[in-house]
Design a protein around this motif. Structure first.
Motif, PDB file in Angstrom:
ATOM      1  N   UNK A 183      -2.072  11.241  -1.956  1.00  0.00           N
ATOM      2  CA  UNK A 183      -1.273  12.439  -2.195  1.00  0.00           C
ATOM      3  C   UNK A 183       0.061  12.410  -1.455  1.00  0.00           C
ATOM      4  N   UNK A 184       0.289  11.340  -0.695  1.00  0.00           N
ATOM      5  CA  UNK A 184       1.609  11.063  -0.127  1.00  0.00           C
ATOM      6  C   UNK A 184       1.968   9.637  -0.496  1.00  0.00           C
ATOM      7  N   UNK A 185       3.040   9.491  -1.268  1.00  0.00           N
ATOM      8  CA  UNK A 185       3.577   8.184  -1.635  1.00  0.00           C
ATOM      9  C   UNK A 185       4.946   8.038  -0.992  1.00  0.00           C
ATOM     10  N   UNK A 186       5.494   6.845  -1.052  1.00  0.00           N
ATOM     11  CA  UNK A 186       6.765   6.560  -0.387  1.00  0.00           C
ATOM     12  C   UNK A 186       7.661   5.766  -1.320  1.00  0.00           C
ATOM     13  N   UNK A 187       8.874   6.291  -1.571  1.00  0.00           N
ATOM     14  CA  UNK A 187       9.860   5.546  -2.359  1.00  0.00           C
ATOM     15  C   UNK A 187      10.793   4.833  -1.381  1.00  0.00           C
ATOM     16  N   UNK A 188      10.610   3.553  -1.258  1.00  0.00           N
ATOM     17  CA  UNK A 188      11.427   2.782  -0.332  1.00  0.00           C
ATOM     18  C   UNK A 188      12.583   2.105  -1.045  1.00  0.00           C
ATOM     19  N   UNK A 200      26.752 -12.075  -4.708  1.00  0.00           N
ATOM     20  CA  UNK A 200      25.806 -11.225  -5.434  1.00  0.00           C
ATOM     21  C   UNK A 200      25.003 -10.425  -4.429  1.00  0.00           C
ATOM     22  N   UNK A 201      24.730  -9.163  -4.757  1.00  0.00           N
ATOM     23  CA  UNK A 201      23.912  -8.307  -3.907  1.00  0.00           C
ATOM     24  C   UNK A 201      23.300  -7.209  -4.772  1.00  0.00           C
ATOM     25  N   UNK A 202      21.984  -7.184  -4.872  1.00  0.00           N
ATOM     26  CA  UNK A 202      21.307  -6.196  -5.687  1.00  0.00           C
ATOM     27  C   UNK A 202      20.363  -5.355  -4.837  1.00  0.00           C
ATOM     28  N   UNK A 203      20.244  -4.084  -5.185  1.00  0.00           N
ATOM     29  CA  UNK A 203      19.315  -3.207  -4.483  1.00  0.00           C
ATOM     30  C   UNK A 203      18.102  -2.916  -5.340  1.00  0.00           C
ATOM     31  N   UNK A 204      17.020  -2.459  -4.712  1.00  0.00           N
ATOM     32  CA  UNK A 204      15.831  -2.081  -5.471  1.00  0.00           C
ATOM     33  C   UNK A 204      15.127  -0.917  -4.793  1.00  0.00           C
ATOM     34  N   UNK A 205      14.264  -0.256  -5.568  1.00  0.00           N
ATOM     35  CA  UNK A 205      13.595   0.961  -5.116  1.00  0.00           C
ATOM     36  C   UNK A 205      12.145   0.922  -5.598  1.00  0.00           C
ATOM     37  N   UNK A 206      11.187   0.981  -4.659  1.00  0.00           N
ATOM     38  CA  UNK A 206       9.798   0.791  -5.043  1.00  0.00           C
ATOM     39  C   UNK A 206       8.841   1.777  -4.401  1.00  0.00           C
ATOM     40  N   UNK A 207       7.708   1.971  -5.050  1.00  0.00           N
ATOM     41  CA  UNK A 207       6.672   2.868  -4.545  1.00  0.00           C
ATOM     42  C   UNK A 207       5.725   2.129  -3.609  1.00  0.00           C
ATOM     43  N   UNK A 208       5.396   2.794  -2.487  1.00  0.00           N
ATOM     44  CA  UNK A 208       4.395   2.292  -1.564  1.00  0.00           C
ATOM     45  C   UNK A 208       3.502   3.457  -1.162  1.00  0.00           C
ATOM     46  N   UNK A 209       2.437   3.151  -0.443  1.00  0.00           N
ATOM     47  CA  UNK A 209       1.501   4.178   0.006  1.00  0.00           C
ATOM     48  C   UNK A 209       1.005   3.818   1.403  1.00  0.00           C
ATOM     49  N   UNK A 210       0.471   4.790   2.142  1.00  0.00           N
ATOM     50  CA  UNK A 210      -0.082   4.481   3.466  1.00  0.00           C
ATOM     51  C   UNK A 210      -1.214   3.459   3.367  1.00  0.00           C
TER      52      UNK A 210
END
Length: 320
Positions: free
Chosen positions: A85-90, A244-254
């Protein structure tokens, strides 16, 4: 008797996990966003949260916890109950670079967080205020070399993707400029629009609206080729070959979150990312949906961490 009891306990745990996955989520889910509203991490989270809310029939909300280059939000996520019930967008830098840059952290990405899926990736841009005389990357470099230490640039914070993108550019260009860190790229962009700093290397998704409105001028994109969203803006590689330099955004959890829940969040996120409407929303802001499996995402993070460890050490970017 002891063996039979062990088998019974294992079976009970399995069925408890399975039942949890079938009923999950049975209440609202929050996704911790480690930066202020308005930045790329926040934008990606809110787009995905809307789709997961529709899929789950439970509210999925973005919880902005900015500060300390994403470490405040990351620590909060790492220490949250591992119940799904707590996720993390890193953003990539938080779990691939921060542990090498900051000598004292109260959390560890490998120990305290588990990968779910890379949601989206995209380039950054070099953005300046329209009143600044440079019309392209070459002219910006020339001004910076003529006035060492006189040009300021903003970022989402020390060690963030936007900071590291700028450091990559600065190193490649051989210039000396002054870093002004913020609590997210949103506040940095606001100060850039106000003329308080000279340039920012925000994620394209966070700055594209300002560029299209004429409130900022984009000098270059960090992808190897030009972006279809800003076709008239050259790739920095056209001035600095190979850049070149690219960013990304991903879901993680405890860590400790049930594997069945991790799998459900991954599959439902990947399914959402396949939708034409979501893909268009990401495409409009220069993002590409990813949706890779947890094991693949974890491997990519580990490989990127090794690369950033070397770069941070070579450029002496460590923070006490």
């Amino acid at each position: 008797m002891r063996f039979a009891r062990s088998i019974a306990l294992t079976a009970a745990a399995f069925f408890a996990f399975a039942a949890h996955a079938q009923t999950y989520p049975s209440k609202p889910v929050r996704i911790i966003v480690p930066f202020s509203p308005g930045g790329a991490t926040d934008i990606v989270t809110r787009i995905l949260a809307q789709k997961l809310t529709e899929a789950w029939g439970q509210q999925v909300v973005a919880d902005n916890r900015a500060g300390a280059s994403g470490n405040i939000g990351a620590e909060l996520a790492a220490k949250a109950p591992p119940d799904g019930y707590t996720l993390f967008m890193t953003s990539g830098s938080i779990v691939a670079a921060n542990q090498h840059m900051f000598k004292r952290l109260n959390w560890n990405p490998e120990r305290d967080l588990v990968a779910i899926t890379n949601v989206a990736s995209g380039p950054q841009i070099i953005a300046i205020h329209p009143s600044f005389p440079a019309k392209n990357v070459k002219e910006l470099i020339a001004v910076a070399k003529a006035k060492p230490g006189a040009i300021t640039f903003g970022s989402a914070g020390v060690g963030t993707q936007t900071h590291l993108a700028a450091e990559n550019f600065i190193h490649s260009a051989g210039i000396n400029v002054i870093h002004v860190p913020y609590k997210g790229e949103g506040p940095a962009i606001v100060d850039l629009v106000a003329g308080q700093i000279i340039f920012v290397t925000p994620n394209l998704s966070a700055a594209i609206g300002f560029v299209q409105q004429g409130r900022l001028r984009a000098l270059g994109v960090t992808s190897r080729k030009r972006s279809s969203q800003l076709p008239d803006v050259p790739a920095i590689a056209e001035t600095l070959p190979g850049f070149e330099n690219l960013g990304w955004f991903g879901l993680m959890a405890p860590a400790g979150t049930p594997a069945t829940v991790i799998e459900k969040v991954y599959r439902d996120t990947a399914k959402a990312l396949e939708g034409a409407d979501l893909r268009k929303r990401f495409d409009d802001i220069g993002m590409s949906p990813v949706g890779n499996p947890p094991a693949e995402f974890a491997k990519a993070i580990k490989e990127e961490s090794v690369r950033w460890a070397r770069i941070i050490r070579e450029r002496k970017l460590e923070v006490n």
